[in-house]
Design an enzyme around this catalytic site. Structure first.
Site, PDB file in Angstrom:
ATOM      1  N   GLU A   1       0.824  -1.208   0.000  1.00 53.46           N
ATOM      2  CA  GLU A   1       0.000   0.000   0.000  1.00 53.46           C
ATOM      3  C   GLU A   1       0.860   1.261   0.000  1.00 53.46           C
ATOM      4  O   GLU A   1       0.560   2.227  -0.706  1.00 53.46           O
ATOM      5  CB  GLU A   1      -0.945  -0.004   1.203  1.00 53.46           C
ATOM      6  CG  GLU A   1      -1.945   1.132   1.172  1.00 53.46           C
ATOM      7  CD  GLU A   1      -3.102   0.931   2.125  1.00 53.46           C
ATOM      8  OE1 GLU A   1      -4.043   0.199   1.781  1.00 53.46           O
ATOM      9  OE2 GLU A   1      -3.066   1.521   3.225  1.00 53.46           O
TER      10      GLU A   1
ATOM     11  N   ARG B   1      -2.960  33.746 -17.934  1.00 55.99           N
ATOM     12  CA  ARG B   1      -3.265  34.839 -17.006  1.00 55.99           C
ATOM     13  C   ARG B   1      -2.269  35.989 -17.181  1.00 55.99           C
ATOM     14  O   ARG B   1      -1.045  35.774 -17.151  1.00 55.99           O
ATOM     15  CB  ARG B   1      -3.191  34.298 -15.573  1.00 55.99           C
ATOM     16  CG  ARG B   1      -3.318  35.333 -14.464  1.00 55.99           C
ATOM     17  CD  ARG B   1      -4.698  35.890 -14.353  1.00 55.99           C
ATOM     18  NE  ARG B   1      -4.855  36.635 -13.097  1.00 55.99           N
ATOM     19  CZ  ARG B   1      -5.876  37.436 -12.851  1.00 55.99           C
ATOM     20  NH1 ARG B   1      -6.824  37.590 -13.760  1.00 55.99           N
ATOM     21  NH2 ARG B   1      -5.952  38.068 -11.700  1.00 55.99           N
TER      22      ARG B   1
ATOM     23  N   GLN C   1       9.559  35.498 -12.583  1.00 53.85           N
ATOM     24  CA  GLN C   1      10.372  34.436 -11.989  1.00 53.85           C
ATOM     25  C   GLN C   1       9.719  33.837 -10.756  1.00 53.85           C
ATOM     26  O   GLN C   1       9.849  32.629 -10.502  1.00 53.85           O
ATOM     27  CB  GLN C   1      11.760  34.991 -11.628  1.00 53.85           C
ATOM     28  CG  GLN C   1      12.768  33.911 -11.244  1.00 53.85           C
ATOM     29  CD  GLN C   1      14.138  34.485 -10.941  1.00 53.85           C
ATOM     30  OE1 GLN C   1      14.379  34.976  -9.840  1.00 53.85           O
ATOM     31  NE2 GLN C   1      15.017  34.469 -11.934  1.00 53.85           N
TER      32      GLN C   1
END
Length: 377
Positions: free
Chosen positions: A239, A265, A276
């Site tokens: 798991e 955007r 940056q």
């Protein structure tokens, strides 16, 4: 050392990725119902690592992880993917390795086909990481065991048909006196509580499970009596190595969305990706994704090769993916700004879904202890 996927692995992943985008929607409460499970079963998801003779895919750890990753990269609900992973890794592997032939035949066909859902009932209110504190007991009585106790946070419980239940058969021995049973939901004395309200992974319903004088036939004992701790630890290696792969798929889609948003955007007359502060954040997200992916693939490869270091590798992988998934989800919210905090856009939901990765299948603190012990500390 070959880092490329085989043509067969690519075809399988592409098939799952495509199919994951066509699954039925979750219910009004966000829970993935049986229709979602059966649709996932059509893709082979509910039987990935189960034996082929019982309808499973017969896949190893790495191929299982690749499928879980593709499932979420294709758009499957993260909670549904988590529930399927728990069904397979904490339950299916245990039944495969430790059930007698009649019980395998009774249960594994249903698990593989998705017509039966399995739940792992280990955690209790006072027994999470400390397995020696189990209050649920199993007392031998002729040809059956009588179970009494309550389990908490049982993933898949509201839908489950069988519960892999850990109980103290020799309470004075602590974790050395624990056994594991496959408990069908239909047995008298088993009661499943109402779904728990959670802050994430809504697609996987969870609930308390209570046993009151529940008589479990002895054939449902998985492995020798008092050997449940070893059974549990082995299932947790699977798991911890494979389940976090679903978050790799989530992070892949998440990063793609962030990059597209940063290109589109515009602020101060240019796209925000040219700043940056944003571009380096995205570069760091990519670094976290790829480095944690390599650790997870290595852990799964160790399992498939039968290496003794698999437990350490799984701890490294789970820790790395948990750190990356939460950090990347938080960064995604910041890249999207106010929009990232809106419920309808799904970015904030990714943060809520990632947070429990630090808790389930052994907390991140427990994983760091495993890593420290491997260093001889």
């Amino acid at each position: 050392m070959d880092f490329d996927l085989s043509p067969q692995q690519r075809r399988r992943a592409d098939h799952i990725r495509t199919g994951a985008g066509k699954l039925p929607p979750t219910g009004p409460d966000g829970i993935a119902g049986r229709d979602c499970w059966l649709a996932a079963a059509e893709l082979g998801m509910t039987g990935l690592c189960l034996p082929t003779e019982y309808g499973g895919g017969g896949l190893g750890a790495l191929d299982t992880a690749l499928c879980l990753e593709a499932f979420c990269a294709g758009g499957a609900d993260t909670g549904l993917a988590f529930g399927i992973a728990a069904h397979l890794l904490a339950c299916g592997t245990v039944l495969t390795d430790h059930a007698g032939d009649p019980v395998r035949a009774e249960l594994l066909h249903g698990l593989s086909s998705g017509t039966m859902i399995a739940a792992n009932a280990m955690t209790e209110e006072d027994a999470g990481s400390d397995l020696s504190r189990l209050a649920t007991t199993a007392v031998a009585d002729g040809d059956h065991y009588v179970l009494n106790g309550r389990k908490s946070f049982v993933s898949n419980a509201p839908l489950a048909d069988v519960f892999l239940t850990y109980a103290a058969t020799t309470p004075s021995a602590g974790y050395l006196g624990m056994s594991v049973f496959a408990v069908p939901r239909t047995l008298p004395g088993l009661r499943v509580g109402a779904p728990l309200a959670k802050t994430g992974l809504d697609g996987c319903a969870a609930a308390q499970v209570e046993f009151t004088g529940c008589e479990v036939p002895a054939r449902y004992l998985l492995g020798p009596e008092n050997q449940g701790s070893g059974v549990f630890q082995r299932s947790m290696i699977w798991e911890r190595a494979c389940l976090p792969a679903l978050y790799l798929g989530v992070m892949e889609v998440q990063l793609d969305r962030c990059v597209a948003h940063a290109k589109h955007r515009r602020q101060f007359g240019r796209s925000i990706g040219t700043f940056q502060a944003v571009s380096h954040r995205l570069a760091t997200m990519k670094l976290r994704l790829e480095s944690s992916r390599l650790l997870l693939y290595r852990a799964c490869w160790d399992i498939d090769q039968g290496h003794a270091a698999a437990a350490e590798s799984a701890a490294l992988a789970k820790t790395a993916v948990a750190d990356a998934a939460v950090a990347n989800a938080l960064d995604a919210v910041r890249v999207f700004g106010a929009r990232g905090y809106l419920a309808d856009d799904g970015i904030g939901r990714q943060l809520q879904d990632a947070t429990p990765l630090h808790i389930f299948s052994g907390t991140t603190e427990i994983q760091r202890e495993v890593i420290a012990r491997s260093l001889g500390l």
